[in-house]
Enzyme design. Structure first.
Site, PDB file in Angstrom:
ATOM      1  N   LEU A 174      38.542  31.615  35.518  1.00 24.98           N
ATOM      2  CA  LEU A 174      39.491  32.742  35.555  1.00 24.98           C
ATOM      3  C   LEU A 174      40.034  32.976  36.963  1.00 24.98           C
ATOM      4  O   LEU A 174      40.900  33.821  37.153  1.00 24.98           O
ATOM      5  CB  LEU A 174      38.828  34.015  35.019  1.00 24.98           C
ATOM      6  CG  LEU A 174      38.408  33.982  33.550  1.00 24.98           C
ATOM      7  CD1 LEU A 174      37.858  35.339  33.119  1.00 24.98           C
ATOM      8  CD2 LEU A 174      39.557  33.581  32.646  1.00 24.98           C
ATOM      9  N   LYS A 175      39.486  32.315  37.936  1.00 24.86           N
ATOM     10  CA  LYS A 175      39.935  32.459  39.334  1.00 24.86           C
ATOM     11  C   LYS A 175      40.153  33.935  39.679  1.00 24.86           C
ATOM     12  O   LYS A 175      41.267  34.368  40.012  1.00 24.86           O
ATOM     13  CB  LYS A 175      41.202  31.640  39.586  1.00 24.86           C
ATOM     14  CG  LYS A 175      41.000  30.137  39.391  1.00 24.86           C
ATOM     15  CD  LYS A 175      42.212  29.332  39.836  1.00 24.86           C
ATOM     16  CE  LYS A 175      41.968  27.842  39.815  1.00 24.86           C
ATOM     17  NZ  LYS A 175      41.898  27.253  38.472  1.00 24.86           N
ATOM     18  N   LEU A 176      39.045  34.681  39.625  1.00 19.48           N
ATOM     19  CA  LEU A 176      39.118  36.126  39.866  1.00 19.48           C
ATOM     20  C   LEU A 176      39.511  36.414  41.314  1.00 19.48           C
ATOM     21  O   LEU A 176      39.076  35.727  42.236  1.00 19.48           O
ATOM     22  CB  LEU A 176      37.755  36.767  39.581  1.00 19.48           C
ATOM     23  CG  LEU A 176      37.145  36.489  38.200  1.00 19.48           C
ATOM     24  CD1 LEU A 176      35.714  37.013  38.145  1.00 19.48           C
ATOM     25  CD2 LEU A 176      37.993  37.145  37.111  1.00 19.48           C
TER      26      LEU A 176
ATOM     27  N   ASP B  72      40.042  40.160  43.245  1.00 19.12           N
ATOM     28  CA  ASP B  72      40.266  41.609  43.166  1.00 19.12           C
ATOM     29  C   ASP B  72      39.328  42.323  44.138  1.00 19.12           C
ATOM     30  O   ASP B  72      38.578  41.667  44.875  1.00 19.12           O
ATOM     31  CB  ASP B  72      40.045  42.080  41.708  1.00 19.12           C
ATOM     32  CG  ASP B  72      40.989  43.230  41.343  1.00 19.12           C
ATOM     33  OD1 ASP B  72      41.140  44.159  42.176  1.00 19.12           O
ATOM     34  OD2 ASP B  72      41.555  43.212  40.237  1.00 19.12           O
ATOM     35  N   ILE B  73      39.361  43.639  44.137  1.00 21.49           N
ATOM     36  CA  ILE B  73      38.504  44.397  45.052  1.00 21.49           C
ATOM     37  C   ILE B  73      37.030  44.281  44.591  1.00 21.49           C
ATOM     38  O   ILE B  73      36.770  44.031  43.400  1.00 21.49           O
ATOM     39  CB  ILE B  73      38.932  45.881  45.130  1.00 21.49           C
ATOM     40  CG1 ILE B  73      38.881  46.543  43.744  1.00 21.49           C
ATOM     41  CG2 ILE B  73      40.336  46.006  45.726  1.00 21.49           C
ATOM     42  CD1 ILE B  73      39.052  48.046  43.778  1.00 21.49           C
ATOM     43  N   PRO B  74      36.080  44.462  45.548  1.00 22.96           N
ATOM     44  CA  PRO B  74      34.667  44.232  45.217  1.00 22.96           C
ATOM     45  C   PRO B  74      34.177  45.003  43.988  1.00 22.96           C
ATOM     46  O   PRO B  74      33.454  44.451  43.158  1.00 22.96           O
ATOM     47  CB  PRO B  74      33.942  44.696  46.485  1.00 22.96           C
ATOM     48  CG  PRO B  74      34.938  44.476  47.575  1.00 22.96           C
ATOM     49  CD  PRO B  74      36.277  44.748  46.975  1.00 22.96           C
TER      50      PRO B  74
ATOM     51  N   THR C  49      35.809  46.089  41.284  1.00 20.31           N
ATOM     52  CA  THR C  49      36.325  45.493  40.040  1.00 20.31           C
ATOM     53  C   THR C  49      35.665  44.141  39.777  1.00 20.31           C
ATOM     54  O   THR C  49      35.303  43.828  38.635  1.00 20.31           O
ATOM     55  CB  THR C  49      37.864  45.322  40.138  1.00 20.31           C
ATOM     56  OG1 THR C  49      38.419  46.579  40.507  1.00 20.31           O
ATOM     57  CG2 THR C  49      38.463  44.854  38.831  1.00 20.31           C
TER      58      THR C  49
ATOM     59  N   THR D  61      44.785  23.002  44.921  1.00 26.72           N
ATOM     60  CA  THR D  61      45.243  21.641  45.251  1.00 26.72           C
ATOM     61  C   THR D  61      46.742  21.476  45.035  1.00 26.72           C
ATOM     62  O   THR D  61      47.312  20.435  45.345  1.00 26.72           O
ATOM     63  CB  THR D  61      44.484  20.577  44.429  1.00 26.72           C
ATOM     64  OG1 THR D  61      44.413  21.036  43.092  1.00 26.72           O
ATOM     65  CG2 THR D  61      43.108  20.353  44.960  1.00 26.72           C
TER      66      THR D  61
ATOM     67  N   GLY E  50      42.200  16.673  33.670  1.00 29.49           N
ATOM     68  CA  GLY E  50      42.889  17.111  32.454  1.00 29.49           C
ATOM     69  C   GLY E  50      43.950  16.150  32.002  1.00 29.49           C
ATOM     70  O   GLY E  50      43.719  15.291  31.147  1.00 29.49           O
TER      71      GLY E  50
HETATM   72  O1  C5P Z   1      43.987  16.987  35.821  1.00 33.74           O
HETATM   73  P1  C5P Z   1      44.957  18.127  35.763  1.00 33.74           P
HETATM   74  O2  C5P Z   1      45.860  18.203  36.953  1.00 33.74           O
HETATM   75  O3  C5P Z   1      45.661  18.261  34.457  1.00 33.74           O
HETATM   76  O4  C5P Z   1      44.006  19.409  35.870  1.00 33.74           O
HETATM   77  C1  C5P Z   1      44.528  20.676  35.737  1.00 33.74           C
HETATM   78  C2  C5P Z   1      43.392  21.652  35.705  1.00 33.74           C
HETATM   79  O5  C5P Z   1      42.792  21.719  37.002  1.00 33.74           O
HETATM   80  C3  C5P Z   1      43.850  23.040  35.334  1.00 33.74           C
HETATM   81  O6  C5P Z   1      42.928  23.544  34.368  1.00 33.74           O
HETATM   82  C4  C5P Z   1      43.751  23.812  36.614  1.00 33.74           C
HETATM   83  O7  C5P Z   1      43.412  25.151  36.421  1.00 33.74           O
HETATM   84  C5  C5P Z   1      42.631  23.072  37.346  1.00 33.74           C
HETATM   85  N1  C5P Z   1      42.702  23.227  38.788  1.00 33.74           N
HETATM   86  C6  C5P Z   1      41.721  23.893  39.446  1.00 33.74           C
HETATM   87  N2  C5P Z   1      41.788  24.087  40.793  1.00 33.74           N
HETATM   88  C7  C5P Z   1      42.785  23.608  41.490  1.00 33.74           C
HETATM   89  C8  C5P Z   1      43.788  22.897  40.847  1.00 33.74           C
HETATM   90  C9  C5P Z   1      43.726  22.726  39.469  1.00 33.74           C
HETATM   91  O8  C5P Z   1      40.769  24.323  38.811  1.00 33.74           O
HETATM   92  N3  C5P Z   1      42.773  23.755  42.806  1.00 33.74           N
END
Ligand code: C5P
Length: 247
Positions: A68-70, A72-74, A76, A123, A218
């Site tokens: 979920l890549k949270l 927010d403030i501590p 929450t 990335t 993916g």
């Molecule tokens: O291999 P692919 O590029 O399709 O992977 C995409 C997945 O990698 C997505 O679920 C994305 O949320 C995740 N991702 C990640 N962290 C990153 C870049 C992508 O978790 N820095």
């Protein structure tokens, strides 16, 4: 299990980047023998709600990574981490940019073996993006420094692992061997030149050799004509890198 003893197939994290549980089940059934962890991200979680976790749990005994890549403030963050601890997932992500006190609160509040994985620099971001976001030229020039700084903060704030690219994982692993390293942006060799939104990329072989414990893969699997064959190729590359590292 010590991270360097994890078998090759268990190191593959497959993101269930789909919008319905039916599509997710299709991929779970198909890839269950080839991957170690299924990742539920924002798309599936938002379309199906938290009940999707229980449904996925019934379909597989593999680990579940709630991405979920949270950020927010501590307060929450800590309240949310308590709820996530009850959902029966193994890993959850939090942006390290949420700051040290949010990370510390999160690690204090996590229970039921929930592992906290800090996201360093996505990335999909490159130097130009980092400059635009206001990072100084020195940090933006080489994301490695910025990522290392964030990994350092994650480690000392109680995170169990970090997400980073293969370009940065080496220095992190050298300094914090016990920190779990999760590397996305993986391409099979023939795709390395292809342009999409993943900018700091590497092959499975390169990523593992550089110090990645787990790989998020993916599209290279999902978009392949024969996904199972691609998984076998990935496992082969991981094994080769592990042998070379003598792990
Ligand atoms: O291999 P692919 O590029 O399709 O992977 C995409 C997945 O990698 C997505 O679920 C994305 O949320 C995740 N991702 C990640 N962290 C990153 C870049 C992508 O978790 N820095």
């Amino acid at each position: 299990m010590k991270v360097n003893k994890i078998p090759a197939e268990e190191r593959i994290i497959f993101p269930l980047d789909v919008s319905s549980s039916e599509e997710a089940f299709f991929w779970i059934e198909r890839l269950n023998p080839f991957v170690g962890i299924f990742k539920i991200g924002l798309e599936l979680f938002t379309s199906e709600g938290p009940k999707v976790i229980e449904k996925v749990r019934k379909k597989t005994d593999k680990k579940i990574f709630l991405d979920l890549k949270l950020n927010d403030i501590p307060n929450t963050i800590s309240r949310t981490i308590k709820i996530i601890s009850e959902l029966g997932v193994d890993w959850v992500t939090i942006h390290v940019l949420a700051g040290a006190s949010a990370l510390k609160k999160a690690s204090e509040c996590a229970y039921n073996n929930l592992k906290l994985i800090g996201v360093t620099v996505l990335t999909s971001l490159d130097k130009a993006d980092l400059l635009e976001l206001g990072f100084n030229a020195e940090l933006a020039r080489d994301p490695k420094e910025l990522v290392f700084r964030l990994a350092f903060l994650a480690y000392f704030s109680g995170c169990d692992g970090v997400v980073c690219s293969a370009k940065e994982v080496g220095k992190i692993k050298e300094n914090f061997p016990e920190l779990i390293t999760v590397v996305p942006g993986i391409k099979l060799s023939e795709e390395l030149g292809r342009v999409d939104d993943q900018l700091r990329t590497a092959t499975p072989y390169e990523a593992i050799l550089s110090g990645a414990d787990y790989l998020v893969i993916g599209r290279p699997i999902r978009e392949a004509e024969f996904p199972e064959k691609i998984c076998e190729e990935i496992i082969f590359q991981i094994k080769k890198a592990l042998e070379e590292k003598n792990d």
